[in-house]
Design an enzyme around this catalytic site. Structure first.
Site, PDB file in Angstrom:
ATOM      1  N   GLY A   1      10.961  -2.989   5.342  1.00  0.00           N
ATOM      2  CA  GLY A   1      10.116  -4.287   5.481  1.00  0.00           C
ATOM      3  C   GLY A   1       9.576  -4.465   4.049  1.00  0.00           C
ATOM      4  O   GLY A   1       9.609  -5.593   3.524  1.00  0.00           O
ATOM      5  N   HIS A   2       9.311  -3.344   3.388  1.00  0.00           N
ATOM      6  CA  HIS A   2       8.867  -3.524   2.076  1.00  0.00           C
ATOM      7  C   HIS A   2      10.075  -3.753   1.151  1.00  0.00           C
ATOM      8  O   HIS A   2       9.881  -4.914   0.282  1.00  0.00           O
ATOM      9  CB  HIS A   2       8.273  -2.525   1.408  1.00  0.00           C
ATOM     10  CG  HIS A   2       6.618  -1.968   2.230  1.00  0.00           C
ATOM     11  ND1 HIS A   2       6.894  -0.987   3.058  1.00  0.00           N
ATOM     12  CD2 HIS A   2       5.599  -2.639   2.079  1.00  0.00           C
ATOM     13  CE1 HIS A   2       5.558  -0.861   3.679  1.00  0.00           C
ATOM     14  NE2 HIS A   2       4.782  -1.881   3.138  1.00  0.00           N
TER      15      HIS A   2
ATOM     16  N   MET B   1       1.020  -1.133  -0.079  1.00  0.00           N
ATOM     17  CA  MET B   1       0.063  -0.031  -0.140  1.00  0.00           C
ATOM     18  C   MET B   1       0.771   1.260   0.061  1.00  0.00           C
ATOM     19  O   MET B   1       0.273   2.193   0.259  1.00  0.00           O
ATOM     20  CB  MET B   1      -0.908   0.003   1.290  1.00  0.00           C
ATOM     21  CG  MET B   1      -1.810  -1.334   1.076  1.00  0.00           C
ATOM     22  SD  MET B   1      -3.414  -0.918   2.190  1.00  0.00           S
ATOM     23  CE  MET B   1      -2.872  -0.734   3.754  1.00  0.00           C
TER      24      MET B   1
ATOM     25  N   GLY C   1       4.324 -10.332   3.810  1.00  0.00           N
ATOM     26  CA  GLY C   1       5.215 -10.460   4.834  1.00  0.00           C
ATOM     27  C   GLY C   1       4.672 -11.233   6.328  1.00  0.00           C
ATOM     28  O   GLY C   1       3.482 -11.118   6.243  1.00  0.00           O
TER      29      GLY C   1
ATOM     30  N   SER D   1       6.493  -0.900  10.361  1.00  0.00           N
ATOM     31  CA  SER D   1       5.084  -0.855   9.926  1.00  0.00           C
ATOM     32  C   SER D   1       4.983   0.653   9.385  1.00  0.00           C
ATOM     33  O   SER D   1       5.444   1.585   9.952  1.00  0.00           O
ATOM     34  CB  SER D   1       3.987  -1.075  10.912  1.00  0.00           C
ATOM     35  OG  SER D   1       2.846  -0.346  10.811  1.00  0.00           O
ATOM     36  N   SER D   2       4.270   0.909   8.393  1.00  0.00           N
ATOM     37  CA  SER D   2       4.106   2.321   7.995  1.00  0.00           C
ATOM     38  C   SER D   2       3.245   3.080   8.980  1.00  0.00           C
ATOM     39  O   SER D   2       3.347   4.300   9.445  1.00  0.00           O
ATOM     40  CB  SER D   2       3.041   2.336   6.730  1.00  0.00           C
ATOM     41  OG  SER D   2       3.684   1.622   5.751  1.00  0.00           O
TER      42      SER D   2
ATOM     43  N   LEU E   1       6.725   3.053   1.685  1.00  0.00           N
ATOM     44  CA  LEU E   1       7.561   1.986   1.516  1.00  0.00           C
ATOM     45  C   LEU E   1       8.759   2.066   2.555  1.00  0.00           C
ATOM     46  O   LEU E   1       9.297   3.123   2.962  1.00  0.00           O
ATOM     47  CB  LEU E   1       8.186   1.587   0.146  1.00  0.00           C
ATOM     48  CG  LEU E   1       7.127   1.224  -0.816  1.00  0.00           C
ATOM     49  CD1 LEU E   1       7.906   0.924  -2.073  1.00  0.00           C
ATOM     50  CD2 LEU E   1       6.234   0.119  -0.281  1.00  0.00           C
TER      51      LEU E   1
ATOM     52  N   ASP F   1       2.238  -9.296   8.915  1.00  0.00           N
ATOM     53  CA  ASP F   1       0.625  -9.610   8.957  1.00  0.00           C
ATOM     54  C   ASP F   1       0.289 -11.014   8.920  1.00  0.00           C
ATOM     55  O   ASP F   1      -0.019 -11.448   7.608  1.00  0.00           O
ATOM     56  CB  ASP F   1       0.015  -8.795   7.705  1.00  0.00           C
ATOM     57  CG  ASP F   1       0.657  -7.321   7.828  1.00  0.00           C
ATOM     58  OD1 ASP F   1      -0.078  -6.741   8.959  1.00  0.00           O
ATOM     59  OD2 ASP F   1       1.170  -6.774   6.832  1.00  0.00           O
TER      60      ASP F   1
HETATM   61  O1  PAF Z   1      -0.301  -5.967   3.714  1.00  0.00           O
HETATM   62  C1  PAF Z   1      -0.707  -4.873   2.770  1.00  0.00           C
HETATM   63  O2  PAF Z   1       0.025  -3.808   2.682  1.00  0.00           O
HETATM   64  C2  PAF Z   1      -2.054  -5.033   2.043  1.00  0.00           C
HETATM   65  O3  PAF Z   1      -2.979  -5.480   3.068  1.00  0.00           O
HETATM   66  C3  PAF Z   1      -2.178  -5.692   0.777  1.00  0.00           C
HETATM   67  C4  PAF Z   1      -1.796  -6.977   0.729  1.00  0.00           C
HETATM   68  C5  PAF Z   1      -1.015  -4.845  -0.279  1.00  0.00           C
HETATM   69  C6  PAF Z   1      -3.404  -5.588  -0.040  1.00  0.00           C
HETATM   70  O4  PAF Z   1      -3.974  -4.234  -0.142  1.00  0.00           O
END
Ligand code: PAF
Length: 286
Positions: A34-35, A28, A147, A185-186, A31, A150
């Site tokens: 983590g991303h 989402m 990740g 986390s964002s 970034l 979640d």
């Molecule tokens: O984990 C996230 O950032 C969101 O839930 C995802 C998987 C991109 C779906 O919008």
């Protein structure tokens, strides 16, 4: 790196790639490390594939009183990070591109979603399943990375792939942490300085309890939850949403620590910010 803003551009790009396969990293945006670690993992685990990152703040997974409007958006910075970490393309559509104004079909998950985060975020996982299924259909990947932070989302999305027969390998990405253990986390950006200073209690307690279970000091799930509740509950700015030990596949609470694959999960509010984290027990037994 290609930046694709519409479904048409994405489809054209996929066609131009011929027979090459893709690994999807859905995000989402906003970034952080983590991303970018997920993009790096995609390159490491599927070296032959093009990595496609998606950046889309998905409205259907936010409840009416959640932070959809204020969720951080920083597309230009995100695109630089994706390029730096080796994404071949980024798909960053608008909400109108992804949903019709009168969209009336959403995917409903009925077994794994009602507990844990789903209990305080009704409809959240239906929104996640819907957007991820749409992204799978649009990007046609052979693998996708999600990740482990979640954890419930990861389990739900494995079920999505299984039940809807998506031929996609789901690869879990380890949680990336700040120096003091706080999971990246964002939403950490919402914390005040005082909340930020206290938030590492979540991972500290989870790892302590996991260690005490592995050493036989804590012998039952109830004792583990009581110990977590005491330490986190004693933290002045923390308000517990849930603390649970669940089976990693069914996400049901376990009644015995003999369970082969238990996972400790926590969701804790600091002010209005809800932080989640989890640890797997066998992973901590050296
Ligand atoms: O984990 C996230 O950032 C969101 O839930 C995802 C998987 C991109 C779906 O919008």
């Amino acid at each position: 790196m290609e930046v694709l803003r519409s479904k048409r551009e994405l489809a054209d790009w996929i066609r131009s790639c011929g027979n090459s396969e893709r690994t999807l990293v859905p995000t989402m945006g906003a970034l952080h490390r983590g991303h970018t670690s997920l993009i790096a993992l995609a390159r490491e685990k599927t070296p032959e594939n093009d990595v496609v990152a998606t950046i889309f703040v998905n409205p259907t997974q936010f409840g009416p009183n959640e932070d959809f409007d204020s969720y951080p958006r920083q597309l230009e910075d995100d695109l630089h990070l994706c390029e730096e970490h080796g994404a071949a393309a980024v798909f960053a559509p608008s909400a109108n591109e992804m949903y019709q104004a009168d969209t009336s079909i959403l995917i409903h998950e009925s077994a794994l979603s009602h507990r844990l985060c789903g209990a305080s975020r009704p409809g959240h996982f239906d929104g996640v399943c819907t957007i991820v299924a749409k992204l799978f259909l649009m990007t046609q990947p052979s693998a996708a990375i999600f990740g482990e932070k979640d954890f419930q989302q990861l389990v739900v999305l494995r079920r999505l792939v299984r039940d809807l027969d998506f031929p996609i390998d789901i690869i879990p990405g380890p949680t990336v942490r700040e120096g003091d253990g706080l999971a990246m986390s964002s939403r950490n950006a919402y914390l005040s300085a005082e909340e930020r200073a206290q938030a590492p209690v979540i991972f500290r307690s989870l790892t302590r309890v996991a260690k005490e279970i592995s050493e036989g000091i804590i012998k039952t799930p109830d004792a583990a939850i009581a110990s977590l509740t005491e330490e986190i509950g004693d933290t002045p700015l923390a308000r517990i949403d849930y603390l649970e030990i669940v089976d990693s596949r069914s996400l049901e609470a376990i009644t015995s620590l003999e369970n082969a694959n238990p996972r400790l999960l926590a969701a804790v509010f600091f002010g209005k910010t809800r932080l989640i984290d989890n640890v797997g027990l066998p992973a901590l037994i050296d």
